[in-house]
Every structure is written in structure tokens, then in C-alpha cells.
Design a protein around this motif. Sequence first.
Motif, mmCIF file in Angstrom:
data_model
loop_
_atom_site.group_PDB
_atom_site.id
_atom_site.type_symbol
_atom_site.label_atom_id
_atom_site.label_comp_id
_atom_site.label_asym_id
_atom_site.label_seq_id
_atom_site.Cartn_x
_atom_site.Cartn_y
_atom_site.Cartn_z
ATOM 1 N N ASP A 229 0.881 -1.359 -0.030
ATOM 2 C CA ASP A 229 0.173 -0.075 0.073
ATOM 3 C C ASP A 229 0.767 1.193 0.094
ATOM 4 O O ASP A 229 0.512 2.253 -0.654
ATOM 5 C CB ASP A 229 -0.910 -0.044 1.225
ATOM 6 C CG ASP A 229 -0.211 -0.107 2.590
ATOM 7 O OD1 ASP A 229 0.504 -1.054 2.592
ATOM 8 O OD2 ASP A 229 -0.297 0.953 3.332
ATOM 9 N N GLU A 230 2.044 1.286 0.577
ATOM 10 C CA GLU A 230 2.886 2.194 0.706
ATOM 11 C C GLU A 230 3.412 2.565 -0.538
ATOM 12 O O GLU A 230 3.558 3.827 -1.003
ATOM 13 C CB GLU A 230 3.923 2.285 1.827
ATOM 14 C CG GLU A 230 3.443 2.171 3.045
ATOM 15 C CD GLU A 230 4.482 1.824 3.986
ATOM 16 O OE1 GLU A 230 4.564 2.161 5.207
ATOM 17 O OE2 GLU A 230 5.726 1.071 3.801
ATOM 18 N N ALA A 231 3.904 1.635 -1.340
ATOM 19 C CA ALA A 231 4.420 1.688 -2.809
ATOM 20 C C ALA A 231 3.116 2.118 -3.694
ATOM 21 O O ALA A 231 3.596 3.062 -4.674
ATOM 22 C CB ALA A 231 4.870 0.475 -3.242
ATOM 23 N N VAL A 232 1.983 1.538 -3.680
ATOM 24 C CA VAL A 232 0.965 1.875 -4.604
ATOM 25 C C VAL A 232 0.570 3.349 -4.111
ATOM 26 O O VAL A 232 0.418 4.450 -5.038
ATOM 27 C CB VAL A 232 -0.295 1.088 -4.372
ATOM 28 C CG1 VAL A 232 -1.498 1.511 -5.215
ATOM 29 C CG2 VAL A 232 0.183 -0.313 -4.815
ATOM 30 N N LEU A 233 0.224 3.639 -2.937
ATOM 31 C CA LEU A 233 -0.534 5.031 -2.537
ATOM 32 C C LEU A 233 0.454 5.980 -2.162
ATOM 33 O O LEU A 233 0.260 7.319 -2.106
ATOM 34 C CB LEU A 233 -1.449 4.629 -1.419
ATOM 35 C CG LEU A 233 -2.583 3.687 -1.464
ATOM 36 C CD1 LEU A 233 -3.348 3.464 -0.322
ATOM 37 C CD2 LEU A 233 -3.299 4.205 -2.744
ATOM 38 N N GLY A 234 1.705 5.800 -2.012
ATOM 39 C CA GLY A 234 2.564 6.767 -1.282
ATOM 40 C C GLY A 234 2.589 6.613 -0.024
ATOM 41 O O GLY A 234 1.611 6.576 0.758
ATOM 42 N N ALA A 235 3.618 7.423 0.753
ATOM 43 C CA ALA A 235 3.629 7.167 2.227
ATOM 44 C C ALA A 235 4.847 8.133 2.487
ATOM 45 O O ALA A 235 5.996 8.427 1.987
ATOM 46 C CB ALA A 235 3.611 6.067 2.894
ATOM 47 N N LYS A 236 4.955 8.573 3.882
ATOM 48 C CA LYS A 236 6.219 9.170 4.538
ATOM 49 C C LYS A 236 6.432 8.050 5.625
ATOM 50 O O LYS A 236 5.577 7.823 6.496
ATOM 51 C CB LYS A 236 5.576 10.495 5.276
ATOM 52 C CG LYS A 236 5.760 11.646 4.110
ATOM 53 C CD LYS A 236 5.594 12.941 4.855
ATOM 54 C CE LYS A 236 5.657 13.892 3.644
ATOM 55 N NZ LYS A 236 5.863 15.367 4.283
ATOM 56 N N ILE A 237 7.665 7.523 5.786
ATOM 57 C CA ILE A 237 8.027 6.520 6.644
ATOM 58 C C ILE A 237 9.581 6.870 6.985
ATOM 59 O O ILE A 237 10.126 7.927 6.279
ATOM 60 C CB ILE A 237 8.112 5.255 6.001
ATOM 61 C CG1 ILE A 237 9.130 5.179 4.537
ATOM 62 C CG2 ILE A 237 6.569 4.634 5.520
ATOM 63 C CD1 ILE A 237 9.212 3.834 4.009
ATOM 64 N N ALA A 238 9.763 6.274 8.046
ATOM 65 C CA ALA A 238 11.191 6.740 8.725
ATOM 66 C C ALA A 238 12.362 5.789 7.802
ATOM 67 O O ALA A 238 12.125 4.655 7.751
ATOM 68 C CB ALA A 238 11.310 6.358 10.026
ATOM 69 N N ALA A 239 13.243 6.505 7.352
ATOM 70 C CA ALA A 239 14.328 5.759 6.558
ATOM 71 C C ALA A 239 15.688 5.920 7.702
ATOM 72 O O ALA A 239 16.037 6.958 8.090
ATOM 73 C CB ALA A 239 14.868 6.415 5.401
ATOM 74 N N PRO A 240 16.144 4.882 7.675
ATOM 75 C CA PRO A 240 17.604 5.090 8.540
ATOM 76 C C PRO A 240 18.524 5.731 7.959
ATOM 77 O O PRO A 240 18.762 5.606 6.846
ATOM 78 C CB PRO A 240 18.126 3.651 8.721
ATOM 79 C CG PRO A 240 17.621 3.005 7.691
ATOM 80 C CD PRO A 240 16.054 3.720 7.120
ATOM 81 N N THR A 241 19.479 6.555 8.662
ATOM 82 C CA THR A 241 20.815 7.098 8.122
ATOM 83 C C THR A 241 21.887 6.921 9.240
ATOM 84 O O THR A 241 21.545 6.556 10.230
ATOM 85 C CB THR A 241 20.647 8.627 7.725
ATOM 86 O OG1 THR A 241 20.389 9.259 9.068
ATOM 87 C CG2 THR A 241 19.234 8.896 7.124
ATOM 88 N N ILE A 242 22.995 7.232 8.611
ATOM 89 C CA ILE A 242 24.259 7.177 9.836
ATOM 90 C C ILE A 242 23.965 8.043 10.957
ATOM 91 O O ILE A 242 24.650 7.905 11.931
ATOM 92 C CB ILE A 242 25.550 7.299 9.280
ATOM 93 C CG1 ILE A 242 25.503 8.717 8.389
ATOM 94 C CG2 ILE A 242 25.669 6.393 7.943
ATOM 95 C CD1 ILE A 242 27.042 9.183 7.867
#
Length: 307
Positions: A229-242
Motif C-alpha cells: 500500500d505504501e508503494a501504491v499509494l505513497g507514504a512518509k516513512i522513517a528511513a535510517p541514516t548514519i
Amino acid sequence: MAGDPYAALGLTKSATEAEIKKAYRKIAKTDHPDLNPDPKATERFKAAAAAYELLKDPEQRRRFDAGEIDDQWQEKPRYTYRPHAEAAGNPYARDYGFGGDPDLSGVFDDLFGRGARARGFGGMGGMGGGGDRQFHMRGQDLRFQLQIDFLTAARGGKTRITLPDGGDLEVTIPKGATDGQTIRLRGKGGPGMGQGEAGDAYLTLTVLPDPTFRREGDDIFVTLPVAIDEAVLGAKIAAPTIDGPVNLTIPAGSSSGRRLRLRGRGVNGGDQHVEIRVVIPPNVDDDLRAFMETWRKTHAYDPRKEA
């Protein structure tokens, strides 16, 4: 040196000038009396030094090979060298140190530090001839292998190492450190003798792999799982960074393999690249199955036709 000067250097008569010099350097670094107090090492060094003095000069080497002089530099049969060998001003007087051969100044610098010759330390040290001259020698350089985790290398940080004497030392890892990089710690090596300065410590880094991050230069790469659903509809999610998680916008209609860039989130101003990987639920329930069956009947889509 009584015998074959080539054998004293571990060589044969076919050795080149470069091979002769290399062999002497090697013996000097292991058997010089100021480095190795073993009497047998001293004898090996004396023999090698005398052999080198004889063979380093092409004309003297030619005369020896032709049988005109022996290994003690004695003429055959006109006059003997030895009674006059140590006379002042004799160009063939032997010097068991390094000062007499400018080509070997690099050996001396490597062994005792560049200031050693200036302090008058160029001979056999405790082997005599030095009178009451004080003994000075730079401390030994120490080398260590140090494993650090990926994030410490990327962000920089501090760690501690244990020294051979049982003490420990805090080490600062520079931001952006790389695998195989060597850090020099001035004055943290072995103690010097007399007024000799302490040696240095050299740390060669091994950066351990990380399960989340991969690095190329100053850029960081991450694979980010997203739901259907995130891929189809789009979303804001937490992405890891250093430097910790940040909010990342997933555009609607994103497929696996799509890359998004986070500017400045890499190492030393580099970027972070986030690759999307669409993941279906581990258990497909009846609702999802029914929806997909209906969607397939009315919105058939074959991505392979576009490939």
C-alpha cells in the motif's frame, strides 16, 4: 670476516650491486648491535659490514674476484692491507656503522631516527670506540590492527586500545575513516633511550560491515522495505541514516529498485541513496486475495511487456 664475503651477505658472485646493498640493509636492520644485543648477531653484522665495504666498490670487487686481494683486503703478494687498515685517513678503513656510506643513510634513519647522525650516533654503540659518549636512540614504532564498527568509521568517535605493556590508550577515529587507513599517533610508541624521543604508534583500521548501510566513497546506500500500500499509494516513512532516522516521502506508484536520494546524509557531505524494495505480507489474507483477483480481471497489467 674470514671467508667468502658473498656468503656473509647470503649471496653468490653473480649478485648485482643492488642485491649487495639490499642484503646489507636487511642484515643491518636485524643484527646491528644497537638493535640486537645477541653476540652472534653482532658477529653476523661485523661480517656483513666488512663484506659490504669490500664489495660495494666495483674496482675492489673486481680485484677480489680476480684474486688480486683476499677477503681481508690483503694484496697478493705485494703488501698486506691489514696493518694499515685502521690508520687515520686510509680510504679503505672499515666503518661498521652507517655514516661512511651516503647510500645507506636511509637505513640509519629508519633504524635510529633522522636526528641520530646529528647526535654523533653512527657507529657500533656499545661495541667500543665511543668512550663515555651517551647512548641515545629513538623508541621503537608500534603497529596495531584495530577493528571498528561501520558507524564509528562513518561518524568518527573514540575507542580504546590495549598496549603491550598492559596499559590502554584512547584513540580518536576521524570522521569518514576507511578500511585499511592507517592512523599515526605521534610519541605513543616505545620509549626512547637516553635523550631519544619516543616512537610512534600506527593503527591500521579494519571497518566491519554493517547489516543496514553500505558505503561507496562518501555516499551511503540503504535498501528500504516498503509495504504494497505504501508503494501504491505513497507514504512518509522513517528511513535510517548514519545520523539517525529521517522522514522520507515514498512517491505513489513506486516499484522495487527505485532510488531516492537524501542530499548531505552520507559521509563528509556525501549523499545517501535509498533503494525501495516492495515487500508483500508474509500471509496473504482473504481480503487482499479477493481484491487482487478482481483488480487483475479489470486492470490486467503485464510489466514484462514494458521491459
